[in-house]
Design a protein around this motif. Structure first.
Motif, PDB file in Angstrom:
ATOM      1  N   SER A 100       2.290  11.005  -9.057  1.00  0.00           N
ATOM      2  CA  SER A 100       1.417  11.308 -10.204  1.00  0.00           C
ATOM      3  C   SER A 100       0.758  12.670 -10.089  1.00  0.00           C
ATOM      4  O   SER A 100       0.316  13.248 -11.086  1.00  0.00           O
ATOM      5  CB  SER A 100       0.334  10.232 -10.338  1.00  0.00           C
ATOM      6  OG  SER A 100      -0.644  10.363  -9.308  1.00  0.00           O
ATOM      7  N   LEU A 101       0.671  13.206  -8.861  1.00  0.00           N
ATOM      8  CA  LEU A 101       0.022  14.500  -8.669  1.00  0.00           C
ATOM      9  C   LEU A 101       0.829  15.644  -9.267  1.00  0.00           C
ATOM     10  O   LEU A 101       0.278  16.711  -9.570  1.00  0.00           O
ATOM     11  CB  LEU A 101      -0.197  14.754  -7.172  1.00  0.00           C
ATOM     12  CG  LEU A 101      -1.099  13.738  -6.439  1.00  0.00           C
ATOM     13  CD1 LEU A 101      -1.146  14.055  -4.948  1.00  0.00           C
ATOM     14  CD2 LEU A 101      -2.499  13.736  -7.031  1.00  0.00           C
ATOM     15  N   THR A 102       2.140  15.421  -9.458  1.00  0.00           N
ATOM     16  CA  THR A 102       3.011  16.482 -10.006  1.00  0.00           C
ATOM     17  C   THR A 102       3.807  16.023 -11.226  1.00  0.00           C
ATOM     18  O   THR A 102       4.530  16.817 -11.821  1.00  0.00           O
ATOM     19  CB  THR A 102       3.997  16.958  -8.919  1.00  0.00           C
ATOM     20  OG1 THR A 102       4.736  15.841  -8.428  1.00  0.00           O
ATOM     21  CG2 THR A 102       3.250  17.626  -7.768  1.00  0.00           C
ATOM     22  N   ASP A 103       3.686  14.735 -11.591  1.00  0.00           N
ATOM     23  CA  ASP A 103       4.469  14.175 -12.692  1.00  0.00           C
ATOM     24  C   ASP A 103       3.529  13.596 -13.747  1.00  0.00           C
ATOM     25  O   ASP A 103       2.884  12.560 -13.524  1.00  0.00           O
ATOM     26  CB  ASP A 103       5.412  13.092 -12.149  1.00  0.00           C
ATOM     27  CG  ASP A 103       6.384  12.591 -13.217  1.00  0.00           C
ATOM     28  OD1 ASP A 103       6.167  12.895 -14.410  1.00  0.00           O
ATOM     29  OD2 ASP A 103       7.335  11.880 -12.850  1.00  0.00           O
ATOM     30  N   ASP A 104       3.441  14.254 -14.887  1.00  0.00           N
ATOM     31  CA  ASP A 104       2.522  13.810 -15.946  1.00  0.00           C
ATOM     32  C   ASP A 104       2.940  12.488 -16.581  1.00  0.00           C
ATOM     33  O   ASP A 104       2.145  11.847 -17.278  1.00  0.00           O
ATOM     34  CB  ASP A 104       2.420  14.886 -17.038  1.00  0.00           C
ATOM     35  CG  ASP A 104       1.741  16.148 -16.538  1.00  0.00           C
ATOM     36  OD1 ASP A 104       0.991  16.043 -15.536  1.00  0.00           O
ATOM     37  OD2 ASP A 104       1.974  17.225 -17.118  1.00  0.00           O
ATOM     38  N   SER A 105       4.184  12.076 -16.356  1.00  0.00           N
ATOM     39  CA  SER A 105       4.628  10.813 -16.945  1.00  0.00           C
ATOM     40  C   SER A 105       3.957   9.607 -16.284  1.00  0.00           C
ATOM     41  O   SER A 105       3.941   8.504 -16.839  1.00  0.00           O
ATOM     42  CB  SER A 105       6.154  10.679 -16.833  1.00  0.00           C
ATOM     43  OG  SER A 105       6.537  10.524 -15.479  1.00  0.00           O
ATOM     44  N   VAL A 106       3.407   9.812 -15.094  1.00  0.00           N
ATOM     45  CA  VAL A 106       2.679   8.728 -14.430  1.00  0.00           C
ATOM     46  C   VAL A 106       1.235   8.768 -14.914  1.00  0.00           C
ATOM     47  O   VAL A 106       0.351   9.282 -14.241  1.00  0.00           O
ATOM     48  CB  VAL A 106       2.742   8.866 -12.900  1.00  0.00           C
ATOM     49  CG1 VAL A 106       2.131   7.632 -12.229  1.00  0.00           C
ATOM     50  CG2 VAL A 106       4.170   9.072 -12.417  1.00  0.00           C
ATOM     51  N   ALA A 107       1.034   8.280 -16.081  1.00  0.00           N
ATOM     52  CA  ALA A 107      -0.292   8.357 -16.717  1.00  0.00           C
ATOM     53  C   ALA A 107      -1.139   7.173 -16.271  1.00  0.00           C
ATOM     54  O   ALA A 107      -1.370   6.218 -17.023  1.00  0.00           O
ATOM     55  CB  ALA A 107      -0.135   8.372 -18.238  1.00  0.00           C
ATOM     56  N   ARG A 108      -1.579   7.213 -15.049  1.00  0.00           N
ATOM     57  CA  ARG A 108      -2.367   6.099 -14.529  1.00  0.00           C
ATOM     58  C   ARG A 108      -3.497   6.639 -13.658  1.00  0.00           C
ATOM     59  O   ARG A 108      -3.285   7.506 -12.809  1.00  0.00           O
ATOM     60  CB  ARG A 108      -1.487   5.157 -13.713  1.00  0.00           C
ATOM     61  CG  ARG A 108      -2.231   3.913 -13.233  1.00  0.00           C
ATOM     62  CD  ARG A 108      -1.442   3.130 -12.216  1.00  0.00           C
ATOM     63  NE  ARG A 108      -0.244   2.535 -12.780  1.00  0.00           N
ATOM     64  CZ  ARG A 108       0.649   1.882 -12.050  1.00  0.00           C
ATOM     65  NH1 ARG A 108       0.474   1.769 -10.759  1.00  0.00           N
ATOM     66  NH2 ARG A 108       1.726   1.352 -12.613  1.00  0.00           N
ATOM     67  N   ASP A 109      -4.680   6.122 -13.894  1.00  0.00           N
ATOM     68  CA  ASP A 109      -5.827   6.497 -13.073  1.00  0.00           C
ATOM     69  C   ASP A 109      -5.753   5.781 -11.729  1.00  0.00           C
ATOM     70  O   ASP A 109      -5.236   4.659 -11.638  1.00  0.00           O
ATOM     71  CB  ASP A 109      -7.123   6.099 -13.790  1.00  0.00           C
ATOM     72  CG  ASP A 109      -8.349   6.622 -13.058  1.00  0.00           C
ATOM     73  OD1 ASP A 109      -8.646   7.819 -13.181  1.00  0.00           O
ATOM     74  OD2 ASP A 109      -8.975   5.821 -12.341  1.00  0.00           O
ATOM     75  N   ARG A 110      -6.272   6.411 -10.697  1.00  0.00           N
ATOM     76  CA  ARG A 110      -6.166   5.806  -9.363  1.00  0.00           C
ATOM     77  C   ARG A 110      -6.861   4.453  -9.290  1.00  0.00           C
ATOM     78  O   ARG A 110      -6.471   3.577  -8.515  1.00  0.00           O
ATOM     79  CB  ARG A 110      -6.747   6.754  -8.314  1.00  0.00           C
ATOM     80  CG  ARG A 110      -6.560   6.230  -6.895  1.00  0.00           C
ATOM     81  CD  ARG A 110      -6.687   7.307  -5.865  1.00  0.00           C
ATOM     82  NE  ARG A 110      -6.338   6.823  -4.526  1.00  0.00           N
ATOM     83  CZ  ARG A 110      -6.146   7.587  -3.496  1.00  0.00           C
ATOM     84  NH1 ARG A 110      -6.232   8.899  -3.628  1.00  0.00           N
ATOM     85  NH2 ARG A 110      -5.844   7.090  -2.323  1.00  0.00           N
TER      86      ARG A 110
ATOM     87  N   SER B  35       0.834  -1.203   0.000  1.00  0.00           N
ATOM     88  CA  SER B  35       0.000   0.000   0.000  1.00  0.00           C
ATOM     89  C   SER B  35       0.873   1.258   0.000  1.00  0.00           C
ATOM     90  O   SER B  35       0.574   2.240  -0.694  1.00  0.00           O
ATOM     91  CB  SER B  35      -0.923  -0.009   1.226  1.00  0.00           C
ATOM     92  OG  SER B  35      -1.663   1.183   1.318  1.00  0.00           O
ATOM     93  N   ASP B  36       1.970   1.230   0.754  1.00  0.00           N
ATOM     94  CA  ASP B  36       2.893   2.368   0.770  1.00  0.00           C
ATOM     95  C   ASP B  36       3.487   2.623  -0.620  1.00  0.00           C
ATOM     96  O   ASP B  36       3.622   3.776  -1.052  1.00  0.00           O
ATOM     97  CB  ASP B  36       4.026   2.104   1.758  1.00  0.00           C
ATOM     98  CG  ASP B  36       3.556   2.171   3.210  1.00  0.00           C
ATOM     99  OD1 ASP B  36       2.419   2.633   3.439  1.00  0.00           O
ATOM    100  OD2 ASP B  36       4.327   1.761   4.094  1.00  0.00           O
ATOM    101  N   ALA B  37       3.830   1.536  -1.321  1.00  0.00           N
ATOM    102  CA  ALA B  37       4.410   1.680  -2.662  1.00  0.00           C
ATOM    103  C   ALA B  37       3.408   2.304  -3.632  1.00  0.00           C
ATOM    104  O   ALA B  37       3.774   3.131  -4.478  1.00  0.00           O
ATOM    105  CB  ALA B  37       4.863   0.312  -3.173  1.00  0.00           C
ATOM    106  N   LEU B  38       2.140   1.936  -3.481  1.00  0.00           N
ATOM    107  CA  LEU B  38       1.093   2.535  -4.327  1.00  0.00           C
ATOM    108  C   LEU B  38       0.900   4.003  -3.968  1.00  0.00           C
ATOM    109  O   LEU B  38       0.737   4.852  -4.854  1.00  0.00           O
ATOM    110  CB  LEU B  38      -0.213   1.762  -4.152  1.00  0.00           C
ATOM    111  CG  LEU B  38      -0.214   0.313  -4.631  1.00  0.00           C
ATOM    112  CD1 LEU B  38      -1.506  -0.384  -4.235  1.00  0.00           C
ATOM    113  CD2 LEU B  38      -0.029   0.240  -6.145  1.00  0.00           C
ATOM    114  N   ASP B  39       0.935   4.308  -2.698  1.00  0.00           N
ATOM    115  CA  ASP B  39       0.791   5.700  -2.255  1.00  0.00           C
ATOM    116  C   ASP B  39       1.911   6.583  -2.805  1.00  0.00           C
ATOM    117  O   ASP B  39       1.683   7.722  -3.225  1.00  0.00           O
ATOM    118  CB  ASP B  39       0.790   5.771  -0.723  1.00  0.00           C
ATOM    119  CG  ASP B  39      -0.612   5.761  -0.148  1.00  0.00           C
ATOM    120  OD1 ASP B  39      -1.546   6.147  -0.858  1.00  0.00           O
ATOM    121  OD2 ASP B  39      -0.771   5.362   1.018  1.00  0.00           O
TER     122      ASP B  39
END
Length: 632
Positions: A47-57, A37-41
């Protein structure tokens, strides 16, 4: 491939963590899920500041899989993953926590509240060695192309080497130990056990925990035949009920949660939902049951609230969160502010814990007062079940909690409707102006107390009497001492003072007049009583027994039930009272000169009668029967 040693270089430390720190082996799964869970967090925060993390929650998840043949259990996530350096730093150093470092580094970020990193001390991962003799970790850090495989069989060290992994995230695989006579490790490879542990410890992890489970479904071509298929099952509910605003939760939801969580067939009498911020930030969901568990008043009952940290259950029963006198309350507390020492099970007794415990106790007391004043029928039901515990609370810890509890306890009384209770405040409000003290009497039942001669005498003056039927009652009132300036007086003691000054003077003269009789009667009882005297507090009864000093007749009986009580070390100092206005007194006085032996026998019969009225046993009941038969 070179095997590296843990930086602590201490087999003893790892052995201690695996074998001593954790109380139950089963918590290893909780620790691995919390790490996932920590790794997902962490990735979500990025992702909140990096557009390269293009993944929906909604795409974030934790997966559990088992292979009974290979005896492996795997926990995987599609979170941030770890590179080689992170693997060595986080897993190569015992008690090194990457989650803690992440939390500290991002403490001031405005989006930090969007994540709730659980891990703190980096020890939980090693709890897996309680059930596994080998562990592998395959991880691909987000944004990197090379995955790495970490492997260890315990304190002898670990290896790190490249491996193939196509998607970012981490997969931890445990090679489960063989079964022994004392431990069936194979249970951790069953769907049933995995489901049970997830619901117990990790039900409120905010990401779905999924597992492929086997189901029997009808065949498409023949609905009467079934085939086995694997289907995804989400094992956790994800959203804790207590995280919702109280206004969004119906009574039915609260009741269903309580009954499911605490295995009660009946809905609670009261639900208390707390959301606190400031000195201590926490959420609590508390329930006052409608009835006492079958073992509540036994040594086997264990009080305590469930303790959660960010939705992860840390302790099944945290006794420090609730005082003994409110030990009947069921529920939970969730706080990320509490300090967890080494493992999540070892809770430091810090200021935050004490602040939360005090606030919870105050809230429970306030809610009980509201129930008492706003729904007396419901409060009576509560008091029938748990009133005894409140009385013990008055007496416990040398009366430390008496101020908090004195207005919550209730008693039956002579003036109350049958079966109804009266609070001390209500008793005081109904007292006649001439009444100086709060009167009470003790016995096994209300009906038995009502027949006591002393009670009859007090009632004839227009005064109410509290009826104390529980063993702890008188001890509790003795600890209180007084209530709003009024002393508690047992009507069956020498302290009873209800006569007028004229009556006292008249009685004094009569005691002097009949002094020879009273001395003869005292001698006949051969030190069974400290004194024999006349009284004007009895109405129709001839005799009565009262006690002198701090130890009453009822307290003697209670102490006599305890281990060692039968040895006779705790005895009340008894006084035999004769009704100054009863014909038997004049008859005995006239008989004293003519037949002193009969006075002696009659005295013993009267004393036996007084003991029976007081609920005390007779040393030789057969002889008493012979005396009575001789009278006939």
């Amino acid at each position: 491939m070179e095997k590296k040693q843990f930086q602590t270089e201490s087999k003893k430390l790892l052995d201690m963590m695996v074998n001593s720190i954790y109380t139950h082996k089963e918590i290893f799964l909780r620790e691995l899920i919390s790490n996932a869970s920590d790794a997902l967090d962490k990735l979500y925060f990025r992702s909140l500041t990096d557009d390269s993390v293009a993944r929906d929650r909604s795409e974030y998840e934790i997966r559990i899989s088992t292979d009974p043949e290979k005896r492996t259990l795997s926990v995987s996530d599609n979170g941030c993953g770890m590179g080689r350096e992170e693997l060595e730093t986080n897993l190569g150093t015992i008690a090194k926590s990457g989650s803690f470092d992440f939390k500290a580094a991002n403490k001031g970020e405005k989006n930090a509240t969007e994540v709730d990193v659980i891990g703190q001390f980096g020890v939980g991962f090693y709890s897996a060695f309680m059930v596994a003799d080998r562990i592998t970790v395959e991880s691909l850090a987000f944004g990197e192309s090379q995955a790495w495989r970490w492997e260890s069989s315990g304190a002898d060290g670990y290896t790190v080497e490249p491996c193939e992994k196509s998607t970012p995230g981490t997969e931890v695989t445990l090679y489960i130990k063989p079964d022994t006579e004392d431990e069936k490790y194979s249970d951790y490879l069953t769907t049933y056990k995995i489901r049970e542990l997830v619901r117990k410890y990790s039900d409120y992890i905010r990401y779905p925990i999924r597992m492929k489970v086997e189901e029997s479904v009808p065949k498409e071509d023949n609905k009467e035949e079934y085939e086995k298929v694997l289907k995804d099952e989400t094992l956790n509910s994800m959203i804790p009920l207590w995280k919702k605003a109280p206004g969004e939760i119906s009574d039915e939801e609260y009741n269903r949660f309580y009954q499911d969580k605490f295995f009660d067939f009946e809905a609670p009498l009261k639900t208390i939902h707390i959301r606190a911020e400031g000195g201590a930030t926490y959420e609590a969901l508390l329930f006052i049951p409608a009835h006492a568990p079958y073992n509540y008043y036994t040594k086997e009952y264990e009080k305590g609230l469930q303790l959660y940290s960010s939705g992860v259950m840390i302790m099944e029963k945290c006794a420090d969160l609730i005082p003994d006198h409110f030990g009947f309350v069921r529920g939970l507390v969730d706080s990320a502010d509490l300090s967890l020492n080494i493992s999540r099970e070892m809770l430091q007794h810090d200021r935050q814990l004490k602040v939360i415990a005090r606030a919870i106790a105050k809230k429970i007391r306030n809610e009980l007062e509201k129930m008492r004043d706003g729904d007396r029928t419901k409060y009576d039901t509560f008091f029938d079940a748990f009133g005894l515990q409140l009385k013990y609370g008055l007496y416990a810890d040398y009366g430390a909690h008496k101020e908090d509890l004195q207005d919550l306890v209730m008693f039956h009384s002579a003036a109350s409707e049958k079966g109804k209770y009266k609070t001390l405040k209500e008793y005081l409000a109904a007292m006649p102006e001439a009444q100086k003290d709060i009167y009470y009497a003790c016995g096994e039942t209300v009906d038995q107390i009502a027949m006591l001669p002393s009670v009859e005498g007090v009632r004839s003056r227009g005064y109410d009497v509290l009826y104390l039927t529980d063993d702890v009652d008188e001890f509790a009132l003795k600890m209180l001492g007084e209530y709003e300036g009024k002393k508690f007086v047992n009507v069956c003691t020498e302290n009873l003072d209800i006569a007028t000054e004229e009556e006292k003077e008249a009685l004094k003269g009569k005691n002097e007049e009949l002094k020879p009789l009273l001395e003869a009667m005292k001698k006949a009882l051969d030190n069974e009583v400290k004194d024999v005297r006349l009284t004007n507090t009895l109405k129709g009864h001839a005799v009565n027994l009262v006690s002198e000093g701090d130890l009453s007749v009822e307290m003697e009986k209670v102490l006599g039930k305890m281990p060692g009580g039968a040895t006779g070390y705790a005895k009340a100092s008894l006084i035999l009272e004769l009704n100054a206005n009863h014909p038997v007194v004049e008859k005995l006085h006239a008989m004293l000169q003519q037949d002193p032996e009969k006075v002696e026998t009659d005295t013993k019969i009267l004393y036996a009668q007084a003991r029976l009225i007081a609920g005390l046993s007779l040393e030789n009941p057969s002889q008493v029967c012979d005396w009575i038969c001789s009278l006939i």
